[in-house]
Design a protein around this motif. Structure first.
Motif, PDB file in Angstrom:
ATOM      1  N   ARG A 152       1.170  36.940 -19.967  1.00 22.82           N
ATOM      2  CA  ARG A 152      -0.271  37.155 -20.074  1.00 22.82           C
ATOM      3  C   ARG A 152      -0.739  36.728 -21.473  1.00 22.82           C
ATOM      4  NH1 ARG A 152      -4.182  36.753 -17.219  1.00 22.82           N
ATOM      5  NH2 ARG A 152      -3.217  38.008 -15.591  1.00 22.82           N
ATOM      6  N   PRO A 212      -6.110  45.946 -15.096  1.00 27.14           N
ATOM      7  CA  PRO A 212      -5.578  45.256 -16.263  1.00 27.14           C
ATOM      8  C   PRO A 212      -4.217  45.761 -16.737  1.00 27.14           C
ATOM      9  CG  PRO A 212      -7.901  45.729 -16.569  1.00 27.14           C
ATOM     10  CD  PRO A 212      -7.486  46.433 -15.312  1.00 27.14           C
ATOM     11  N   LEU A 213      -3.246  44.874 -16.702  1.00 26.36           N
ATOM     12  CA  LEU A 213      -1.904  45.023 -17.282  1.00 26.36           C
ATOM     13  C   LEU A 213      -0.996  46.008 -16.545  1.00 26.36           C
ATOM     14  CD1 LEU A 213      -2.694  44.968 -21.149  1.00 26.36           C
ATOM     15  CD2 LEU A 213      -2.261  43.050 -19.617  1.00 26.36           C
ATOM     16  N   TYR A 235     -10.425  44.684 -21.684  1.00 25.13           N
ATOM     17  CA  TYR A 235     -10.741  45.973 -21.034  1.00 25.13           C
ATOM     18  C   TYR A 235     -10.199  47.130 -21.863  1.00 25.13           C
ATOM     19  CZ  TYR A 235     -10.559  49.881 -17.767  1.00 25.13           C
ATOM     20  OH  TYR A 235     -10.695  51.121 -17.196  1.00 25.13           O
ATOM     21  N   TRP A 236      -8.927  47.008 -22.301  1.00 27.93           N
ATOM     22  CA  TRP A 236      -8.333  48.129 -23.030  1.00 27.93           C
ATOM     23  C   TRP A 236      -8.910  48.256 -24.435  1.00 27.93           C
ATOM     24  CZ3 TRP A 236      -6.699  51.700 -20.199  1.00 27.93           C
ATOM     25  CH2 TRP A 236      -6.061  51.441 -18.983  1.00 27.93           C
ATOM     26  N   ARG A 296     -13.342  43.870 -14.152  1.00 32.89           N
ATOM     27  CA  ARG A 296     -12.012  44.399 -13.834  1.00 32.89           C
ATOM     28  C   ARG A 296     -11.813  45.753 -14.503  1.00 32.89           C
ATOM     29  NH1 ARG A 296      -7.091  41.608 -15.044  1.00 32.89           N
ATOM     30  NH2 ARG A 296      -7.686  39.580 -14.294  1.00 32.89           N
ATOM     31  N   GLY A 297     -10.865  46.496 -13.965  1.00 31.00           N
ATOM     32  CA  GLY A 297     -10.674  47.853 -14.448  1.00 31.00           C
ATOM     33  C   GLY A 297     -11.718  48.772 -13.835  1.00 31.00           C
ATOM     34  N   GLN A 330     -10.201  35.933 -18.630  1.00 34.93           N
ATOM     35  CA  GLN A 330      -9.766  36.905 -17.620  1.00 34.93           C
ATOM     36  C   GLN A 330      -9.872  38.340 -18.136  1.00 34.93           C
ATOM     37  OE1 GLN A 330      -6.023  35.759 -15.903  1.00 34.93           O
ATOM     38  NE2 GLN A 330      -6.640  33.631 -15.725  1.00 34.93           N
ATOM     39  N   ASN A 331      -9.626  38.519 -19.412  1.00 30.93           N
ATOM     40  CA  ASN A 331      -9.999  39.748 -20.120  1.00 30.93           C
ATOM     41  C   ASN A 331      -9.258  41.039 -19.786  1.00 30.93           C
ATOM     42  OD1 ASN A 331     -12.028  38.962 -22.036  1.00 30.93           O
ATOM     43  ND2 ASN A 331     -13.250  38.356 -20.266  1.00 30.93           N
ATOM     44  N   PRO A 332      -7.997  40.990 -19.380  1.00 32.65           N
ATOM     45  CA  PRO A 332      -7.303  42.263 -19.160  1.00 32.65           C
ATOM     46  C   PRO A 332      -7.150  43.064 -20.451  1.00 32.65           C
ATOM     47  CG  PRO A 332      -5.764  40.421 -19.001  1.00 32.65           C
ATOM     48  CD  PRO A 332      -7.139  39.832 -19.070  1.00 32.65           C
TER      49      PRO A 332
END
Ligand SMILES: NC(=O)c1ccc[n+]([C@@H]2O[C@H](COP(=O)([O-])OP(=O)(O)OC[C@H]3O[C@@H](n4cnc5c(N)ncnc54)[C@H](OP(=O)(O)O)[C@@H]3O)[C@@H](O)[C@H]2O)c1
Length: 322
Positions: free
Chosen positions: A157, A255-256, A170-171, A304-305, A165-167
């Motif tokens: 990743r 995400p992740l 998000y965190w 996402r998330g 994509q931004n996973p």
């Protein structure tokens, strides 16, 4: 060097283009002209479309290396190689760690780990069943045609400014909000992310050193976990958090978060790329730079998330210690 980027205007390719230009390479971009149309005004842009096999713009020109960022199907690499003929010195294909079998691995699994079966032909949707196997077929075709002049880079990743994509974003945002953080997974899950700037440095190092073979691009240098990453995001945001594991399964593309059976896919060995010169940006720097970039773009929806309302509902069903 004269470098042709098939792509180069969204995230990873954009990061490579920026670094190559900064370091004096002569860059040419090939794409449909849709993404990042205003970027790099002084860089030659060749217009074509890999979906319709339109490579007419590549009929002339010579390059020391091509870096392929937009090849997903074997047809993409086959037609690009047909068009380029012997007018490029090296073909570097940006593949993915999705080429590897997903289960039954041990920690430190490296580039010699078993690959999934190649998938040839058209696929309607690139998903978990088709994306990695199609990349395997791409790799096979590039190596069959370019031999020792083929280079395969397999990132885990990727994270950093411009992420599409931004996973990790998000965190970063979630850490900045603080409080109870719902995690539909296990905080001890291992996580690997590679900073896009480190990946760009590796790609350029490999083409400048004219080095063939396959290279995992993984980070951070020190193994980390999902819980540690979330806590680092909270420290960055100056907040207090409590991670609250909530029952799965997680929402799609959460995400992740990975199933336990695939955890060793987050403990891949990256020694070969490090020995080739890939730098190791500290995780805290990657997170801080994502946060700054995210603020500069006005914090658009990530898609996402959990939304804040969804997370509140999930937490209401499962408070800490419950
Ligand atoms: N993000 C990750 O975490 C991750 C992890 C592992 C591997 N990868 C690999 O990284 C690569 C993608 O990185 P990126 O999107 O950040 O690269 P990028 O090079 O910055 O952006 C994609 C480029 O491809 C062009 N493109 C898209 N569709 C095209 C088409 N049909 N014909 C010609 N050009 C086309 C786009 O321009 P136009 O829209 O103008 O055509 C754009 O310039 C992929 O190979 C992916 O498998 C990513």
């Amino acid at each position: 060097m004269r470098i042709l980027l098939l792509g180069g205007t969204s995230f990873i390719g954009r990061t490579i283009a920026e670094r190559a230009l900064r370091e004096g390479d002569a860059v040419t971009l090939f794409g449909r002209g849709r993404t990042g149309a205003g970027l790099f005004p002084d860089v030659p842009r060749l217009i074509g479309d890999r979906d319709t096999d339109d490579y007419g713009a590549l009929a002339a020109g010579e390059w020391d290396a091509v870096v392929d960022l937009s090849g997903y199907l074997p047809r993409h690499v086959d037609r690009a190689m047909d068009a380029l003929g012997d007018r490029v010195g090296r073909y570097l294909f940006v593949s993915s760690h999705a080429v590897y079998v997903q289960e039954g691995l041990s920690a430190g699994n490296d580039e010699d780990s078993p690959l999934r079966d190649a998938l040839r032909g058209e696929v309607a949707v690139l998903d978990n069943d088709t994306y990695g196997p199609s990349k395997v077929a791409c790799e096979e075709d590039v190596v069959a045609r370019f031999g020792s002049r083929a280079t395969i880079v397999r990132p885990c990743r990727v994270a950093g400014p411009y992420d599409n994509q931004n996973p990790v974003t998000y965190w970063v945002r979630r850490g900045a909000r603080g409080g109870w953080v719902a995690l539909p997974g296990d905080p001890d899950q291992p996580v690997q992310i590679v900073d896009a700037r480190d990946l760009a440095a590796l790609v350029l190092r490999l083409v400048r050193d004219d080095r063939g073979g396959a290279f995992n691009a993984v980070g951070p240098a020190d193994p980390t976990t999902l819980g540690a990453l979330i806590r680092a995001c909270a420290r960055l945001g100056g907040t207090d958090i409590e991670i609250v594991p909530v029952p799965g399964p997680p929402p799609p593309l959460f995400p992740l978060v990975r199933p336990r059976s695939q955890w060793m896919g987050q403990r891949r060995g990256g020694a070969r790329a490090r020995a080739a010169g890939m730098p190791a940006t500290p995780l805290e720097t990657t997170l801080a730079d994502i946060a700054a970039w995210d603020r500069s773009t006005g914090l658009p929806p990530l898609g996402r998330g959990y939304t804040a309302a969804e997370e509140a509902a999930v937490l209401a069903r499962r408070a800490p210690g419950a």
